[in-house]
Design a protein around this motif. Structure first.
Motif, PDB file in Angstrom:
ATOM      1  N   UNK A 255      64.978  70.687  37.199  1.00  0.00           N
ATOM      2  CA  UNK A 255      63.998  71.029  36.178  1.00  0.00           C
ATOM      3  C   UNK A 255      63.876  69.909  35.144  1.00  0.00           C
ATOM      4  N   UNK A 256      62.704  69.800  34.562  1.00  0.00           N
ATOM      5  CA  UNK A 256      62.493  68.979  33.380  1.00  0.00           C
ATOM      6  C   UNK A 256      62.516  69.909  32.182  1.00  0.00           C
ATOM      7  N   UNK A 257      63.433  69.680  31.270  1.00  0.00           N
ATOM      8  CA  UNK A 257      63.603  70.602  30.144  1.00  0.00           C
ATOM      9  C   UNK A 257      62.921  70.048  28.889  1.00  0.00           C
ATOM     10  N   UNK A 258      62.361  70.910  28.070  1.00  0.00           N
ATOM     11  CA  UNK A 258      61.631  70.454  26.877  1.00  0.00           C
ATOM     12  C   UNK A 258      62.572  70.027  25.757  1.00  0.00           C
ATOM     13  N   UNK A 259      62.214  68.953  25.086  1.00  0.00           N
ATOM     14  CA  UNK A 259      63.035  68.466  23.985  1.00  0.00           C
ATOM     15  C   UNK A 259      63.139  69.503  22.879  1.00  0.00           C
ATOM     16  N   UNK A 260      62.123  70.322  22.720  1.00  0.00           N
ATOM     17  CA  UNK A 260      62.115  71.315  21.654  1.00  0.00           C
ATOM     18  C   UNK A 260      63.168  72.387  21.797  1.00  0.00           C
ATOM     19  N   UNK A 261      63.736  72.538  22.985  1.00  0.00           N
ATOM     20  CA  UNK A 261      64.771  73.551  23.191  1.00  0.00           C
ATOM     21  C   UNK A 261      66.179  72.995  23.042  1.00  0.00           C
ATOM     22  N   UNK A 262      66.299  71.694  22.839  1.00  0.00           N
ATOM     23  CA  UNK A 262      67.628  71.108  22.697  1.00  0.00           C
ATOM     24  C   UNK A 262      68.341  71.747  21.504  1.00  0.00           C
ATOM     25  N   UNK A 263      69.496  72.328  21.754  1.00  0.00           N
ATOM     26  CA  UNK A 263      70.241  73.001  20.703  1.00  0.00           C
ATOM     27  C   UNK A 263      69.814  74.428  20.431  1.00  0.00           C
ATOM     28  N   UNK A 264      68.864  74.954  21.212  1.00  0.00           N
ATOM     29  CA  UNK A 264      68.408  76.337  21.019  1.00  0.00           C
ATOM     30  C   UNK A 264      69.494  77.310  21.459  1.00  0.00           C
ATOM     31  N   UNK A 265      69.312  78.564  21.127  1.00  0.00           N
ATOM     32  CA  UNK A 265      70.289  79.583  21.513  1.00  0.00           C
ATOM     33  C   UNK A 265      70.208  79.853  23.013  1.00  0.00           C
ATOM     34  N   UNK A 266      71.269  80.439  23.549  1.00  0.00           N
ATOM     35  CA  UNK A 266      71.267  80.793  24.966  1.00  0.00           C
ATOM     36  C   UNK A 266      70.148  81.779  25.276  1.00  0.00           C
ATOM     37  N   UNK A 267      69.882  82.700  24.375  1.00  0.00           N
ATOM     38  CA  UNK A 267      68.812  83.673  24.582  1.00  0.00           C
ATOM     39  C   UNK A 267      67.453  82.987  24.677  1.00  0.00           C
ATOM     40  N   UNK A 268      67.228  81.992  23.835  1.00  0.00           N
ATOM     41  CA  UNK A 268      65.958  81.260  23.892  1.00  0.00           C
ATOM     42  C   UNK A 268      65.831  80.480  25.196  1.00  0.00           C
ATOM     43  N   UNK A 269      66.902  79.841  25.619  1.00  0.00           N
ATOM     44  CA  UNK A 269      66.885  79.137  26.897  1.00  0.00           C
ATOM     45  C   UNK A 269      66.619  80.113  28.043  1.00  0.00           C
ATOM     46  N   UNK A 270      67.318  81.234  28.033  1.00  0.00           N
ATOM     47  CA  UNK A 270      67.165  82.224  29.111  1.00  0.00           C
ATOM     48  C   UNK A 270      65.723  82.715  29.205  1.00  0.00           C
ATOM     49  N   UNK A 271      65.147  83.113  28.071  1.00  0.00           N
ATOM     50  CA  UNK A 271      63.795  83.665  28.094  1.00  0.00           C
ATOM     51  C   UNK A 271      62.767  82.612  28.486  1.00  0.00           C
ATOM     52  N   UNK A 272      62.957  81.385  28.005  1.00  0.00           N
ATOM     53  CA  UNK A 272      62.033  80.308  28.392  1.00  0.00           C
ATOM     54  C   UNK A 272      62.101  80.050  29.895  1.00  0.00           C
ATOM     55  N   UNK A 273      63.324  79.960  30.436  1.00  0.00           N
ATOM     56  CA  UNK A 273      63.490  79.649  31.863  1.00  0.00           C
ATOM     57  C   UNK A 273      62.947  80.770  32.740  1.00  0.00           C
ATOM     58  N   UNK A 274      63.203  82.029  32.373  1.00  0.00           N
ATOM     59  CA  UNK A 274      62.695  83.150  33.171  1.00  0.00           C
ATOM     60  C   UNK A 274      61.172  83.155  33.181  1.00  0.00           C
ATOM     61  N   UNK A 275      60.569  82.924  32.027  1.00  0.00           N
ATOM     62  CA  UNK A 275      59.108  82.926  31.941  1.00  0.00           C
ATOM     63  C   UNK A 275      58.517  81.778  32.748  1.00  0.00           C
TER      64      UNK A 275
END
Length: 296
Positions: A255-275
Motif C-alpha cells: 500500500x501507499x500510505x498518506x502522509x496525513x495519517x503519520x502518527x494518527x491513532x490506531x482507530x484512525x488507521x483502521x477506519x481509513x484502511x477498511x474504507x
C-alpha cells in the motif's frame, strides 16, 4: 432473494509468546479482508499444544490487538477446551480407515531425514506399540487457488501428518481444520509459511465433509539474516507504536500510505484502511511471499 452469506475471517495466534512484528501482517491483513466486506473477524488462541503455552502470553496478545484497534466478534476461542471435539473427529477418520497408527519415534523420523516415508502405513511391525495416529494422504492432491497467488499445482507426494501425537496432544492441522469448519470460517488470510500445508488441510476438510475456506497467503517478515520471525525462534515482541505498526504493515502489503495519517491513532488507521480497501485497494498483490525488514 436469498441473502449473501456473511464473510467470516479469523486470526489464530499461538499463546507461546507475544505477537512479533511479523504476526501483525496476518492480524491486520485478515482483519481488513473480513471487515472491508462487512464480515466477522474471529479470534482463536491455538493453545492445543499446551506444553508450548507461556504464562501471560494470551493476555499480552489480547492487549496488543486492542492497542491496534483490532476488535473481534464473540468470545475468544481456545483449543485446549475442545479436546473432545478433536477426539470425535479422529474417531470418525478411524472409522473410515483414513488414519493409521504409527509406532515411529522422533529419533527414527529424524533418521529418515525428517520426511516420514510411510513406515507404518501397512500395519505395525511385530512388538511395536501405537505412539501416534497419522492421516493417510494420497500420492497426488488436486490443485487449489490461492486468493493472491493463483492456482497452486498439485504438490509432490505428501508425507502423512500426525493428527494425534505420542504425548497425547492433538496436532495443529486437525484442530485448525475442525475449528475453521465448526465456526463457519469462509476465508483464511495468513502467512506464506503455511502455503505448503494448504493442500493437505483441504484434503482433511474433504475427509471430514467440511467446506473449503478461501485461502490467501501474505508475505513473511524476516530478520536481517533472512530468517522468518517466529515465536519458536524467540523473535522480539512487537512493542512499537500502533500508528507505526499500521503504517509499516500496510507498506509491506504494497500500500501507499498518506502522509496525513503519520502518527494518527490506531482507530484512525483502521477506519481509513477498511474504507479504502472496500472501495479500491486490494489487500495484497503478487509480490514474493518473503520479505526482509529491520525490526524497530
Amino acid at each position: 432473494m436469498p441473502s449473501t452469506p456473511t464473510v467470516t475471517g479469523r486470526f489464530a495466534p499461538s499463546p507461546s509468546g507475544p505477537l512479533h512484528a511479523g504476526s501483525l501482517i496476518a492480524a491486520i491483513g485478515s482483519y481488513l479482508s473480513a471487515r472491508s466486506q462487512g464480515g466477522r473477524w474471529l479470534l482463536r488462541l491455538e493453545d492445543v499444544d499446551e506444553g508450548r503455552v507461556r504464562p501471560g502470553a494470551a493476555d499480552t496478545i489480547l492487549r496488543q490487538l486492542e492497542a491496534l484497534a483490532l476488535d473481534w466478534d464473540g468470545p475468544v476461542q481456545t483449543q485446549s477446551s475442545r479436546k473432545a471435539v478433536y477426539r470425535e473427529a479422529l474417531v470418525a477418520l478411524q472409522a473410515q480407515s483414513m488414519v493409521y497408527p504409527c509406532a515411529c519415534t522422533r529419533q527414527e523420523i529424524r533418521d529418515f531425514g525428517e520426511h516420514y516415508p510411510g513406515t507404518c502405513r501397512s500395519g505395525l511391525a511385530p512388538g511395536r506399540q501405537t505412539r501416534s495416529w497419522r492421516l493417510r494422504v494420497p500420492d497426488h492432491l488436486p490443485p487449489w487457488e490461492d486468493r493472491f497467488h493463483g492456482w497452486q499445482p498439485s504438490p509432490a507426494p505428501q508425507y502423512d501428518p500426525v493428527l494425534l501425537r505420542a504425548d497425547g496432544y492433538f496436532a495443529y492441522i486437525l484442530a485448525c481444520v475442525v475449528d475453521d469448519g465448526e465456526h463457519g470460517v469462509s476465508e483464511v488470510i495468513r502467512g506464506g509459511d503455511l502455503l505448503a500445508l494448504t493442500a493437505v488441510q483441504r484434503y482433511l476438510q474433504s475427509t471430514l465433509n467440511l467446506p473449503h475456506p478461501q485461502y490467501g497467503h501474505l508475505p513473511l517478515l524476516c530478520d536481517a539474516d533472512g530468517r522468518k520471525l517466529s515465536k519458536s525462534a524467540d523473535s522480539p515482541a512487537w512493542t512499537g507504536s500502533p500508528s507505526q505498526a499500521w503504517e509499516e504493515t500496510l507498506r509491506l502489503l504494497g500500500w501507499t500510505t498518506p502522509a496525513g495519517l503519520h502518527g494518527a491513532s490506531a482507530l484512525e488507521w483502521r477506519d481509513w484502511a477498511c474504507t479504502r480497501m472496500a472501495v479500491e485497494q486490494p489487500l495484497y498483490g503478487t509480490a514474493p511471499l518473503a520479505c526482509t525488514s529491520r525490526q524497530r
